[in-house]
Scaffold this motif. Structure first.
Motif, PDB file in Angstrom:
ATOM      1  N   GLY A  51       0.799  -1.215   0.000  1.00  0.00           N
ATOM      2  CA  GLY A  51       0.000   0.000   0.000  1.00  0.00           C
ATOM      3  C   GLY A  51       0.835   1.269   0.000  1.00  0.00           C
ATOM      4  N   LYS A  52       1.956   1.240   0.689  1.00  0.00           N
ATOM      5  CA  LYS A  52       2.822   2.428   0.751  1.00  0.00           C
ATOM      6  C   LYS A  52       3.381   2.748  -0.635  1.00  0.00           C
ATOM      7  N   GLU A  53       3.850   1.714  -1.334  1.00  0.00           N
ATOM      8  CA  GLU A  53       4.373   1.937  -2.685  1.00  0.00           C
ATOM      9  C   GLU A  53       3.269   2.390  -3.633  1.00  0.00           C
ATOM     10  N   ALA A  54       2.062   1.872  -3.435  1.00  0.00           N
ATOM     11  CA  ALA A  54       0.945   2.292  -4.280  1.00  0.00           C
ATOM     12  C   ALA A  54       0.651   3.771  -4.084  1.00  0.00           C
ATOM     13  N   TYR A  55       0.690   4.227  -2.830  1.00  0.00           N
ATOM     14  CA  TYR A  55       0.446   5.638  -2.535  1.00  0.00           C
ATOM     15  C   TYR A  55       1.537   6.512  -3.155  1.00  0.00           C
ATOM     16  N   GLU A  56       2.788   6.091  -3.013  1.00  0.00           N
ATOM     17  CA  GLU A  56       3.894   6.861  -3.579  1.00  0.00           C
ATOM     18  C   GLU A  56       3.801   6.911  -5.104  1.00  0.00           C
ATOM     19  N   ALA A  57       3.407   5.788  -5.721  1.00  0.00           N
ATOM     20  CA  ALA A  57       3.262   5.758  -7.180  1.00  0.00           C
ATOM     21  C   ALA A  57       2.110   6.658  -7.630  1.00  0.00           C
ATOM     22  N   ALA A  58       1.024   6.659  -6.848  1.00  0.00           N
ATOM     23  CA  ALA A  58      -0.118   7.508  -7.194  1.00  0.00           C
ATOM     24  C   ALA A  58       0.249   8.986  -7.118  1.00  0.00           C
ATOM     25  N   ARG A  59       1.036   9.340  -6.121  1.00  0.00           N
ATOM     26  CA  ARG A  59       1.470  10.734  -5.996  1.00  0.00           C
ATOM     27  C   ARG A  59       2.417  11.118  -7.121  1.00  0.00           C
ATOM     28  N   ALA A  60       3.286  10.202  -7.504  1.00  0.00           N
ATOM     29  CA  ALA A  60       4.300  10.517  -8.501  1.00  0.00           C
ATOM     30  C   ALA A  60       3.733  10.536  -9.922  1.00  0.00           C
ATOM     31  N   HIS A  61       2.814   9.612 -10.210  1.00  0.00           N
ATOM     32  CA  HIS A  61       2.361   9.438 -11.599  1.00  0.00           C
ATOM     33  C   HIS A  61       0.956   9.946 -11.862  1.00  0.00           C
ATOM     34  N   ARG A  62       0.179  10.224 -10.798  1.00  0.00           N
ATOM     35  CA  ARG A  62      -1.200  10.676 -10.953  1.00  0.00           C
ATOM     36  C   ARG A  62      -1.982   9.799 -11.941  1.00  0.00           C
ATOM     37  N   PRO A  63      -2.100   8.506 -11.657  1.00  0.00           N
ATOM     38  CA  PRO A  63      -2.794   7.606 -12.580  1.00  0.00           C
ATOM     39  C   PRO A  63      -4.299   7.861 -12.571  1.00  0.00           C
ATOM     40  N   ASP A  64      -4.968   7.313 -13.571  1.00  0.00           N
ATOM     41  CA  ASP A  64      -6.423   7.391 -13.628  1.00  0.00           C
ATOM     42  C   ASP A  64      -7.071   6.343 -12.729  1.00  0.00           C
ATOM     43  N   VAL A  65      -6.406   5.181 -12.593  1.00  0.00           N
ATOM     44  CA  VAL A  65      -6.941   4.075 -11.804  1.00  0.00           C
ATOM     45  C   VAL A  65      -5.793   3.354 -11.108  1.00  0.00           C
ATOM     46  N   VAL A  66      -6.029   2.945  -9.871  1.00  0.00           N
ATOM     47  CA  VAL A  66      -5.116   2.040  -9.170  1.00  0.00           C
ATOM     48  C   VAL A  66      -5.824   0.704  -8.988  1.00  0.00           C
ATOM     49  N   LEU A  67      -5.193  -0.381  -9.447  1.00  0.00           N
ATOM     50  CA  LEU A  67      -5.667  -1.725  -9.148  1.00  0.00           C
ATOM     51  C   LEU A  67      -4.996  -2.156  -7.855  1.00  0.00           C
ATOM     52  N   LEU A  68      -5.794  -2.445  -6.822  1.00  0.00           N
ATOM     53  CA  LEU A  68      -5.256  -2.592  -5.479  1.00  0.00           C
ATOM     54  C   LEU A  68      -5.610  -3.947  -4.869  1.00  0.00           C
ATOM     55  N   ASP A  69      -4.591  -4.693  -4.464  1.00  0.00           N
ATOM     56  CA  ASP A  69      -4.794  -5.946  -3.736  1.00  0.00           C
ATOM     57  C   ASP A  69      -5.138  -5.634  -2.282  1.00  0.00           C
ATOM     58  N   VAL A  70      -5.711  -6.581  -1.572  1.00  0.00           N
ATOM     59  CA  VAL A  70      -6.040  -6.379  -0.154  1.00  0.00           C
ATOM     60  C   VAL A  70      -4.881  -6.794   0.739  1.00  0.00           C
ATOM     61  N   ARG A  71      -4.504  -8.056   0.667  1.00  0.00           N
ATOM     62  CA  ARG A  71      -3.479  -8.591   1.585  1.00  0.00           C
ATOM     63  C   ARG A  71      -2.089  -8.385   0.999  1.00  0.00           C
ATOM     64  N   MET A  72      -1.374  -7.429   1.573  1.00  0.00           N
ATOM     65  CA  MET A  72       0.006  -7.161   1.189  1.00  0.00           C
ATOM     66  C   MET A  72       0.803  -6.891   2.455  1.00  0.00           C
ATOM     67  N   PRO A  73       2.090  -7.204   2.465  1.00  0.00           N
ATOM     68  CA  PRO A  73       2.901  -6.933   3.652  1.00  0.00           C
ATOM     69  C   PRO A  73       3.045  -5.440   3.905  1.00  0.00           C
ATOM     70  N   GLY A  74       3.344  -5.092   5.136  1.00  0.00           N
ATOM     71  CA  GLY A  74       3.471  -3.673   5.459  1.00  0.00           C
ATOM     72  C   GLY A  74       2.111  -3.020   5.478  1.00  0.00           C
ATOM     73  N   VAL A  75       1.918  -2.040   4.612  1.00  0.00           N
ATOM     74  CA  VAL A  75       0.630  -1.353   4.502  1.00  0.00           C
ATOM     75  C   VAL A  75      -0.253  -2.131   3.524  1.00  0.00           C
ATOM     76  N   ASP A  76      -1.358  -2.698   4.032  1.00  0.00           N
ATOM     77  CA  ASP A  76      -2.223  -3.472   3.140  1.00  0.00           C
ATOM     78  C   ASP A  76      -3.180  -2.556   2.376  1.00  0.00           C
ATOM     79  N   GLY A  77      -3.978  -3.178   1.493  1.00  0.00           N
ATOM     80  CA  GLY A  77      -4.840  -2.390   0.634  1.00  0.00           C
ATOM     81  C   GLY A  77      -5.908  -1.620   1.378  1.00  0.00           C
ATOM     82  N   ILE A  78      -6.495  -2.234   2.403  1.00  0.00           N
ATOM     83  CA  ILE A  78      -7.553  -1.558   3.158  1.00  0.00           C
ATOM     84  C   ILE A  78      -7.003  -0.336   3.873  1.00  0.00           C
TER      85      ILE A  78
END
Length: 267
Positions: A51-78
């Motif tokens: 989840g942390k990398e997803a947030y950083e990628a969203a900030r950096a790239h400003r995508p239209d959509v994020v496909l997000l898994d639930v169970r991930m190590p560290g910061v999960d999707g929820i």
């Protein structure tokens, strides 16, 4: 004249829809990236393993959509959802189909919920495109979770999460086929069902049967074996005096012939 645009020429193609793929499984990420990048109007701008990398990628790239898994190590999707939703549209794409997780993801602002194994490649691509347009998609497991919340849990359950109930009945039901199928059943009376004498677990499984799930999907959702599902179904059929899923569903939804609510009454 030269140098002037041709007013009758073809309009330039729109920019590809930009996607971030967040999943801790590198094989899943690679497969999704290959699938989406193979479409002319889609491009994967970044991958993320939590989840942390997803947030950083969203900030950096400003995508239209994020496909997000639930169970991930560290910061999960929820946990990541409240931080991602202000930045972009989020479509849950996961193996996690537990009722509570589905409901929490939608409550936190996910635009849709897809469970692996319940959609085709073309359906996934359509869901990504529709997510950008604000049109939610859910697969049968997620539909069953919504079904469980919207009916059969008593008035208190909807009162505890009114925003979720209203959002998906009004916005989602008009644009998502799965949800539109749920809408007529919201008014089903709990007291009507109590006459069948199903236990809490049996009622939950009957809700999932009515949503269209097969035994394997029910087993995964309820964390029980398929054999246990079959045992529950045998007891459900006996209590509902039914010999098939369709007959049991008709009685459970109050649509059996001779009941107060016929199939044709639901418009």
């Amino acid at each position: 004249m030269t140098g002037e645009p041709n007013p009758f020429g073809e309009a330039p193609a729109p920019d590809p829809l930009r996607v971030v793929v967040a999943d801790d499984n590198p094989v899943v990420r690679a497969g999704l990236t290959a699938l989406l990048d193979g479409r002319e109007d889609l491009t994967v701008v970044a991958e993320a393993a939590d989840g942390k990398e997803a947030y950083e990628a969203a900030r950096a790239h400003r995508p239209d959509v994020v496909l997000l898994d639930v169970r991930m190590p560290g910061v999960d999707g929820i946990a990541a959802l409240p931080h991602l939703v202000p930045l972009t549209a989020v479509l849950m794409l996961t193996y996690s189909g537990e009722t509570e997780i589905v409901q929490e993801a939608l409550r936190r602002g996910a635009n849709g919920y897809l469970v692996h194994g319940e959609f085709t490649a073309d359906e996934l691509v359509a869901a990504v495109r529709d997510t950008r347009r604000g049109r939610p998609h859910v697969t049968p497991t997620a539909a069953g979770a919504l079904l469980a919340q919207l009916r059969g849990r008593g008035a208190g359950s909807e009162a505890s999460a009114p925003s979720l109930g209203r959002r998906w009945r009004t916005e989602g039901a008009t644009s998502t086929e799965n949800l539109s199928q749920l809408q007529p059943d919201v008014g089903q009376s709990v007291s009507d069902r109590s006459t069948y004498g199903l236990s809490g677990r049996e009622a939950e499984i009957m809700d999932l049967i009515a949503s269209g799930m097969n035994n394997q999907q029910i087993a995964a959702t309820c964390f029980i074996s398929e054999k246990t599902v079959k045992n529950h179904i045998n007891r459900i059929f006996a209590k509902l005096h039914s010999t098939s899923r369709s007959e049991a569903t008709a009685k459970w939804l109050g649509r059996a012939p001779g009941s107060d609510r016929e199939w044709g009454d639901l418009s």
